[in-house]
Motif scaffolding. Structure first.
Motif, PDB file in Angstrom:
ATOM      1  N   ASP A  13       0.800  -1.135  -0.251  1.00 26.68           N
ATOM      2  CA  ASP A  13      -0.007  -0.024   0.164  1.00 26.68           C
ATOM      3  C   ASP A  13       0.644   1.360   0.137  1.00 26.68           C
ATOM      4  O   ASP A  13       0.615   2.210   0.766  1.00 26.68           O
ATOM      5  CB  ASP A  13      -0.869   0.075   1.325  1.00 26.68           C
ATOM      6  CG  ASP A  13      -1.940  -1.068   1.216  1.00 26.68           C
ATOM      7  OD1 ASP A  13      -2.323  -1.413  -0.054  1.00 26.68           O
ATOM      8  OD2 ASP A  13      -2.664  -1.500   1.947  1.00 26.68           O
ATOM      9  N   VAL A  14       1.957   1.337  -0.692  1.00 26.20           N
ATOM     10  CA  VAL A  14       2.930   2.528  -0.865  1.00 26.20           C
ATOM     11  C   VAL A  14       2.600   3.120  -2.282  1.00 26.20           C
ATOM     12  O   VAL A  14       3.202   4.091  -2.503  1.00 26.20           O
ATOM     13  CB  VAL A  14       4.092   2.218  -0.663  1.00 26.20           C
ATOM     14  CG1 VAL A  14       4.549   1.665   0.909  1.00 26.20           C
ATOM     15  CG2 VAL A  14       4.830   1.225  -1.477  1.00 26.20           C
ATOM     16  N   GLY A  15       1.517   2.485  -3.020  1.00 26.41           N
ATOM     17  CA  GLY A  15       1.423   3.305  -4.429  1.00 26.41           C
ATOM     18  C   GLY A  15       2.385   2.606  -5.370  1.00 26.41           C
ATOM     19  O   GLY A  15       2.222   3.214  -6.492  1.00 26.41           O
ATOM     20  N   LYS A  16       2.420   1.486  -5.585  1.00 29.42           N
ATOM     21  CA  LYS A  16       3.201   0.809  -6.655  1.00 29.42           C
ATOM     22  C   LYS A  16       2.586   1.043  -7.923  1.00 29.42           C
ATOM     23  O   LYS A  16       3.140   1.284  -8.860  1.00 29.42           O
ATOM     24  CB  LYS A  16       3.616  -0.775  -6.396  1.00 29.42           C
ATOM     25  CG  LYS A  16       4.759  -1.039  -5.302  1.00 29.42           C
ATOM     26  CD  LYS A  16       5.124  -2.335  -5.331  1.00 29.42           C
ATOM     27  CE  LYS A  16       3.899  -3.242  -5.054  1.00 29.42           C
ATOM     28  NZ  LYS A  16       3.232  -3.169  -3.683  1.00 29.42           N
ATOM     29  N   THR A  17       1.149   0.368  -7.859  1.00 32.22           N
ATOM     30  CA  THR A  17       0.382   0.436  -9.076  1.00 32.22           C
ATOM     31  C   THR A  17       0.172   1.820  -9.598  1.00 32.22           C
ATOM     32  O   THR A  17       0.207   2.090 -10.901  1.00 32.22           O
ATOM     33  CB  THR A  17      -0.968  -0.239  -8.926  1.00 32.22           C
ATOM     34  OG1 THR A  17      -0.554  -1.484  -8.477  1.00 32.22           O
ATOM     35  CG2 THR A  17      -1.657  -0.173 -10.044  1.00 32.22           C
ATOM     36  N   THR A  18      -0.024   2.823  -8.610  1.00 35.30           N
ATOM     37  CA  THR A  18      -0.135   4.206  -9.017  1.00 35.30           C
ATOM     38  C   THR A  18       1.007   4.568  -9.922  1.00 35.30           C
ATOM     39  O   THR A  18       0.788   5.248 -10.760  1.00 35.30           O
ATOM     40  CB  THR A  18      -0.581   5.155  -7.761  1.00 35.30           C
ATOM     41  OG1 THR A  18      -1.574   4.687  -7.230  1.00 35.30           O
ATOM     42  CG2 THR A  18      -0.756   6.475  -7.996  1.00 35.30           C
TER      43      THR A  18
END
Length: 226
Positions: A13-18
Motif C-alpha cells: 500500500d505504498v502506491g506501486k500501481t499508481t
C-alpha cells in the motif's frame, strides 16, 4: 531500444500501481509501446470472466500491446492476504518457476517499455524459502523502487535498496510517493533519501485527490532511467 524494469515498494500500500501506471502513461506519451505484468495478485474480485485484481486491471489499461488479462496477471487469488498464504489455502504451489514462464512470455513481446510489478515489498514469500525477489533475480531486471513517504520510510527505503544490491540487481531509480503529506520534516526526509539512495529520483508525486495515470505522469521523469 526495449527497456524493462521490476517495480517494487518499501511496503504494501505504498502506491506501486499508481506509480507504475503513471510511468506507463508517460512512456505512451513519448510514443513508446507498453506492456505490464502483475505475476501474482491476491485480493481479487470474482467476476463472470474469472478473478480480477484492480491493480492488474489498471496496469492492463496502460498497455498499448493487445494483451489479455491472464497475460498480465497469470496467478490470482481472492483473499486479500499475503500471496503465499492465499496460495496455500487454494492448494497452489507458488514457485518462482510458475511465475517465471508467463513473465518471460510477456517480455518476449518486446514492448519499448515493460514493467513487472511485485506484490508488497521486496521480500514477499513464495513457496518453501523462495521470495518474489527471486523472480526479479531470475528475470535479471533493473529495479524501480516506490518509496511510500511517511514516518519511517528512510529506513525501509535504504534496507530495500541494500537487499536489491545484495541480490545482484541494479536500482534504476526511485519515486517518492507522498502518502502522508503531513510527515514531519518532509523536505529533510526527501533530501536524506536523495543523498543516500544510489539511483536517481524519477519524481515526487504528491497526494492526489484523483491519482489517475495521466495526473501521476506529470510528476515523473522517464528520461532519468538508463
Amino acid at each position: 531500444m526495449n527497456a524493462a524494469y521490476f517495480i517494487t515498494g518499501t511496503d504494501t500500500d505504498v502506491g506501486k500501481t499508481t506509480i507504475a501506471t503513471g510511468l506507463l502513461y508517460a512512456a505512451r506519451q513519448l510514443g513508446k509501446t507498453t506492456a505490464a505484468g502483475k505475476p501474482v495478485a491476491s485480493g481479487c474480485e470474482v467476476t463472470p470472466k474469472g478473478l480480477r485484481n484492480a491493480d492488474a486491471v489498471a496496469l492492463l489499461a496502460e498497455c498499448s500491446l493487445p494483451l489479455s488479462y491472464t497475460q498480465v496477471n497469470p496467478v490470482a487469488f481472492e483473499p486479500a492476504i499475503a500471496p503465499h498464504l492465499a496460495a496455500r489455502e487454494a492448494g497452489v504451489e507458488l514457485t518462482v518457476q510458475s511465475l517465471l514462464a508467463p513473465m518471460q512470455q510477456l517480455l518476449a513481446n518486446q514492448a519499448d517499455f515493460t514493467l513487472i510489478e511485485g506484490a508488497g515489498g521486496w521480500r514477499v514469500p513464495l513457496a518453501d524459502q523462495a521470495n518474489l525477489s527471486d523472480l526479479a533475480k531470475a528475470l535479471k531486471l533493473p529495479v524501480i523502487l516506490v518509496v511510500g513517504v511517511r514516518l519511517g520510510c528512510i529506513s525501509h527505503a535504504l534496507l530495500t535498496a541494500e537487499a536489491i544490491a545484495r541480490d545482484g540487481l541494479s536500482l534504476a531509480g526511485w519515486v517518492a510517493n507522498i502518502i502522508d503529506p503531513k510527515t514531519s520534516r518532509l523536505e529533510e526526509n526527501l533530501a536524506t533519501l536523495a543523498e543516500r539512495l544510489p539511483a536517481p529520483c524519477l519524481g515526487r508525486v504528491p497526494k492526489l485527490k484523483q491519482p489517475s495515470a495521466e495526473a501521476v505522469a506529470e510528476y515523473l521523469q522517464l528520461d532519468l532511467l538508463d
